[in-house]
Design a protein around this motif. Structure first.
Motif, PDB file in Angstrom:
ATOM      1  N   SER A  41       0.836  -1.195   0.000  1.00 20.70           N
ATOM      2  CA  SER A  41       0.000   0.000   0.000  1.00 20.70           C
ATOM      3  C   SER A  41       0.873   1.248   0.000  1.00 20.70           C
ATOM      4  O   SER A  41       2.021   1.212   0.453  1.00 20.70           O
ATOM      5  N   TYR A  42       0.324   2.335  -0.538  1.00 26.93           N
ATOM      6  CA  TYR A  42       1.004   3.627  -0.525  1.00 26.93           C
ATOM      7  C   TYR A  42      -0.025   4.685  -0.884  1.00 26.93           C
ATOM      8  O   TYR A  42      -0.996   4.417  -1.596  1.00 26.93           O
ATOM      9  N   SER A  43       0.185   5.880  -0.371  1.00 30.37           N
ATOM     10  CA  SER A  43      -0.771   6.956  -0.668  1.00 30.37           C
ATOM     11  C   SER A  43      -0.417   7.683  -1.958  1.00 30.37           C
ATOM     12  O   SER A  43      -1.282   8.307  -2.577  1.00 30.37           O
ATOM     13  N   ASN A  44       0.844   7.594  -2.383  1.00 31.40           N
ATOM     14  CA  ASN A  44       1.249   8.262  -3.610  1.00 31.40           C
ATOM     15  C   ASN A  44       2.514   7.613  -4.170  1.00 31.40           C
ATOM     16  O   ASN A  44       3.406   7.211  -3.420  1.00 31.40           O
ATOM     17  N   LEU A  45       2.572   7.480  -5.487  1.00 30.81           N
ATOM     18  CA  LEU A  45       3.745   6.972  -6.190  1.00 30.81           C
ATOM     19  C   LEU A  45       4.108   7.947  -7.290  1.00 30.81           C
ATOM     20  O   LEU A  45       3.318   8.194  -8.194  1.00 30.81           O
ATOM     21  N   GLU A  46       5.295   8.528  -7.192  1.00 30.58           N
ATOM     22  CA  GLU A  46       5.735   9.548  -8.146  1.00 30.58           C
ATOM     23  C   GLU A  46       6.981   9.072  -8.876  1.00 30.58           C
ATOM     24  O   GLU A  46       7.984   8.715  -8.257  1.00 30.58           O
ATOM     25  N   ASN A  47       6.910   9.074 -10.203  1.00 32.76           N
ATOM     26  CA  ASN A  47       8.044   8.696 -11.040  1.00 32.76           C
ATOM     27  C   ASN A  47       8.657   9.971 -11.617  1.00 32.76           C
ATOM     28  O   ASN A  47       8.060  10.610 -12.485  1.00 32.76           O
ATOM     29  N   ALA A  49      10.849  11.045 -13.903  1.00 30.76           N
ATOM     30  CA  ALA A  49      11.609  10.757 -15.135  1.00 30.76           C
ATOM     31  C   ALA A  49      12.549   9.572 -14.961  1.00 30.76           C
ATOM     32  O   ALA A  49      13.611   9.515 -15.574  1.00 30.76           O
ATOM     33  N   PHE A  50      12.170   8.611 -14.123  1.00 30.39           N
ATOM     34  CA  PHE A  50      12.932   7.399 -13.851  1.00 30.39           C
ATOM     35  C   PHE A  50      14.281   7.667 -13.181  1.00 30.39           C
ATOM     36  O   PHE A  50      15.069   6.746 -12.994  1.00 30.39           O
ATOM     37  N   ARG A  51      14.548   8.925 -12.836  1.00 32.63           N
ATOM     38  CA  ARG A  51      15.768   9.210 -12.066  1.00 32.63           C
ATOM     39  C   ARG A  51      15.532   9.014 -10.581  1.00 32.63           C
ATOM     40  O   ARG A  51      16.441   8.608  -9.853  1.00 32.63           O
ATOM     41  N   GLU A  52      14.317   9.302 -10.148  1.00 32.34           N
ATOM     42  CA  GLU A  52      13.907   9.069  -8.769  1.00 32.34           C
ATOM     43  C   GLU A  52      12.475   8.550  -8.742  1.00 32.34           C
ATOM     44  O   GLU A  52      11.637   9.007  -9.514  1.00 32.34           O
ATOM     45  N   LEU A  53      12.243   7.571  -7.879  1.00 30.73           N
ATOM     46  CA  LEU A  53      10.899   7.067  -7.646  1.00 30.73           C
ATOM     47  C   LEU A  53      10.571   7.316  -6.180  1.00 30.73           C
ATOM     48  O   LEU A  53      11.327   6.925  -5.293  1.00 30.73           O
ATOM     49  N   VAL A  54       9.440   7.962  -5.929  1.00 32.92           N
ATOM     50  CA  VAL A  54       9.095   8.391  -4.575  1.00 32.92           C
ATOM     51  C   VAL A  54       7.751   7.792  -4.179  1.00 32.92           C
ATOM     52  O   VAL A  54       6.760   7.942  -4.900  1.00 32.92           O
ATOM     53  N   LEU A  55       7.729   7.104  -3.036  1.00 33.27           N
ATOM     54  CA  LEU A  55       6.489   6.553  -2.504  1.00 33.27           C
ATOM     55  C   LEU A  55       6.231   7.159  -1.137  1.00 33.27           C
ATOM     56  O   LEU A  55       7.148   7.280  -0.313  1.00 33.27           O
ATOM     57  N   THR A  56       4.986   7.530  -0.883  1.00 33.22           N
ATOM     58  CA  THR A  56       4.575   8.094   0.396  1.00 33.22           C
ATOM     59  C   THR A  56       3.684   7.098   1.136  1.00 33.22           C
ATOM     60  O   THR A  56       2.855   6.428   0.518  1.00 33.22           O
ATOM     61  N   ASP A  57       3.889   7.002   2.444  1.00 27.35           N
ATOM     62  CA  ASP A  57       3.105   6.091   3.290  1.00 27.35           C
ATOM     63  C   ASP A  57       3.146   4.671   2.753  1.00 27.35           C
ATOM     64  O   ASP A  57       2.112   4.008   2.561  1.00 27.35           O
ATOM     65  N   LEU A  58       4.348   4.195   2.525  1.00 25.82           N
ATOM     66  CA  LEU A  58       4.548   2.851   1.998  1.00 25.82           C
ATOM     67  C   LEU A  58       4.304   1.803   3.087  1.00 25.82           C
ATOM     68  O   LEU A  58       4.787   1.926   4.208  1.00 25.82           O
ATOM     69  N   GLY A  59       3.545   0.776   2.725  1.00 26.38           N
ATOM     70  CA  GLY A  59       3.316  -0.340   3.634  1.00 26.38           C
ATOM     71  C   GLY A  59       3.475  -1.654   2.902  1.00 26.38           C
ATOM     72  O   GLY A  59       3.047  -1.780   1.745  1.00 26.38           O
ATOM     73  N   LEU A  60       4.119  -2.635   3.543  1.00 28.44           N
ATOM     74  CA  LEU A  60       4.313  -3.939   2.916  1.00 28.44           C
ATOM     75  C   LEU A  60       4.197  -5.017   3.979  1.00 28.44           C
ATOM     76  O   LEU A  60       4.958  -5.029   4.940  1.00 28.44           O
ATOM     77  N   ILE A  61       3.223  -5.909   3.807  1.00 28.70           N
ATOM     78  CA  ILE A  61       2.964  -6.962   4.776  1.00 28.70           C
ATOM     79  C   ILE A  61       2.965  -8.317   4.077  1.00 28.70           C
ATOM     80  O   ILE A  61       2.334  -8.479   3.020  1.00 28.70           O
ATOM     81  N   ASP A  62       3.677  -9.294   4.640  1.00 28.32           N
ATOM     82  CA  ASP A  62       3.585 -10.669   4.182  1.00 28.32           C
ATOM     83  C   ASP A  62       2.254 -11.215   4.691  1.00 28.32           C
ATOM     84  O   ASP A  62       2.076 -11.447   5.892  1.00 28.32           O
ATOM     85  N   ALA A  63       1.301 -11.427   3.783  1.00 27.76           N
ATOM     86  CA  ALA A  63      -0.058 -11.794   4.178  1.00 27.76           C
ATOM     87  C   ALA A  63      -0.113 -13.137   4.895  1.00 27.76           C
ATOM     88  O   ALA A  63      -0.954 -13.344   5.770  1.00 27.76           O
ATOM     89  N   LYS A  64       0.785 -14.060   4.545  1.00 25.87           N
ATOM     90  CA  LYS A  64       0.763 -15.386   5.163  1.00 25.87           C
ATOM     91  C   LYS A  64       1.280 -15.354   6.593  1.00 25.87           C
ATOM     92  O   LYS A  64       0.763 -16.042   7.473  1.00 25.87           O
ATOM     93  N   ARG A  65       2.305 -14.541   6.844  1.00 29.61           N
ATOM     94  CA  ARG A  65       2.982 -14.572   8.136  1.00 29.61           C
ATOM     95  C   ARG A  65       2.677 -13.353   9.002  1.00 29.61           C
ATOM     96  O   ARG A  65       3.025 -13.326  10.173  1.00 29.61           O
ATOM     97  N   GLY A  66       2.061 -12.329   8.414  1.00 25.82           N
ATOM     98  CA  GLY A  66       1.702 -11.160   9.185  1.00 25.82           C
ATOM     99  C   GLY A  66       2.880 -10.336   9.638  1.00 25.82           C
ATOM    100  O   GLY A  66       2.851  -9.698  10.688  1.00 25.82           O
ATOM    101  N   VAL A  67       3.968 -10.331   8.855  1.00 23.01           N
ATOM    102  CA  VAL A  67       5.175  -9.580   9.179  1.00 23.01           C
ATOM    103  C   VAL A  67       5.481  -8.636   8.030  1.00 23.01           C
ATOM    104  O   VAL A  67       5.316  -8.995   6.863  1.00 23.01           O
ATOM    105  N   GLY A  68       5.904  -7.410   8.331  1.00 26.34           N
ATOM    106  CA  GLY A  68       6.210  -6.479   7.265  1.00 26.34           C
ATOM    107  C   GLY A  68       6.843  -5.208   7.769  1.00 26.34           C
ATOM    108  O   GLY A  68       7.430  -5.186   8.853  1.00 26.34           O
TER     109      GLY A  68
END
Length: 233
Positions: A41-47, A49-68
């Motif tokens: 999940s993320y609230s915003n993804l900004e590319n 010009a492929f020199r920088e990629l910016v994500l705001t409020d990034l979340g990543l959870i392993d759904a099987k194990r509940g760790v992230g």
């Protein structure tokens, strides 16, 4: 079980960087999340010009194990010049980072060596910054110069995670003198090494299959080697 959670956290950390940098399209990230049973999940993804990629409020959870992990702000800077060598490299910088679990962890305990090794990956800590470099190559992923900083705990990570489910990772954990007062003297005196700037350290190496790695822990007065450490429940 705690070693398994550590490895899951590292693997998730690696996947999110690869996904964000090299598969920055929203649809592709969604496909990767389904393929690997990840909740991304993320609230915003900004590319930029492929020199920088910016994500705001990034979340990543392993759904099987509940760790992230969650991060308030993430910047990735890919190095496209290595693409002809079939390698992809990127610098990254995450701000406001915290490891998370679906299950409550309870109060922190620092009475055993296992407790100390697990401490940097507990959800009660928020890191001001995590930065480093990651390279995707034919056999797997190389992690270099990864440094996580907070007021009382710091950690560095380097090594390789291979596509055959093996790994070779070096983890350095640093505790502030203020934090060390929470550790029993009989343990801190033996396992922690003096460092500059009123910090103390503990070195950990994980090697082999990620489900049953061998582990080497080095401190001030000892070196502990365990062959294949079972991480099964």
């Amino acid at each position: 079980m705690r070693v398994k959670n550590i490895l899951i956290a590292v693997l998730i950390f690696t996947i999110v960087i690869v996904a964000a940098v090299f598969y920055s399209d929203h649809i592709v990230i969604y496909a990767i999340s389904k393929m690997h049973h990840l909740e991304i999940s993320y609230s915003n993804l900004e590319n930029r010009a492929f020199r920088e990629l910016v994500l705001t409020d990034l979340g990543l959870i392993d759904a099987k194990r509940g760790v992230g992990l969650v991060s308030k702000y993430a910047i990735f800077k890919p190095k496209w010049e290595r693409i002809l060598a079939r390698e992809m490299e990127s610098d990254f910088h995450l701000s406001g980072v915290r490891f998370v679990r679906n299950e409550p962890e309870g109060p922190g305990s620092y009475d055993t060596l296992s407790d100390l090794v697990y401490t940097p990956f507990a959800s009660r800590w928020t890191y001001k910054d995590i930065s480093g470099k990651i390279t995707v190559f034919k056999r797997g992923v190389h992690i270099k110069d990864v440094v996580a900083t907070s007021d009382d705990i710091r950690a560095s990570l380097a090594g390789d995670i291979y596509y055959d489910n093996s790994l070779n990772l070096d983890i350095m954990i640093y505790f502030s003198n203020r934090f060390v007062t929470k550790i029993p003297d009989v343990l801190s005196t033996v396992v922690l090494k003096e460092e500059e700037g009123e910090w103390k350290s503990l070195s950990v190496n994980l090697k082999g299959n990620y489900k049953t790695p061998s582990i080497e822990v080095s401190g001030a007065l000892f070196r502990l080697n365990i062959g294949e450490l079972s991480t099964a429940k």
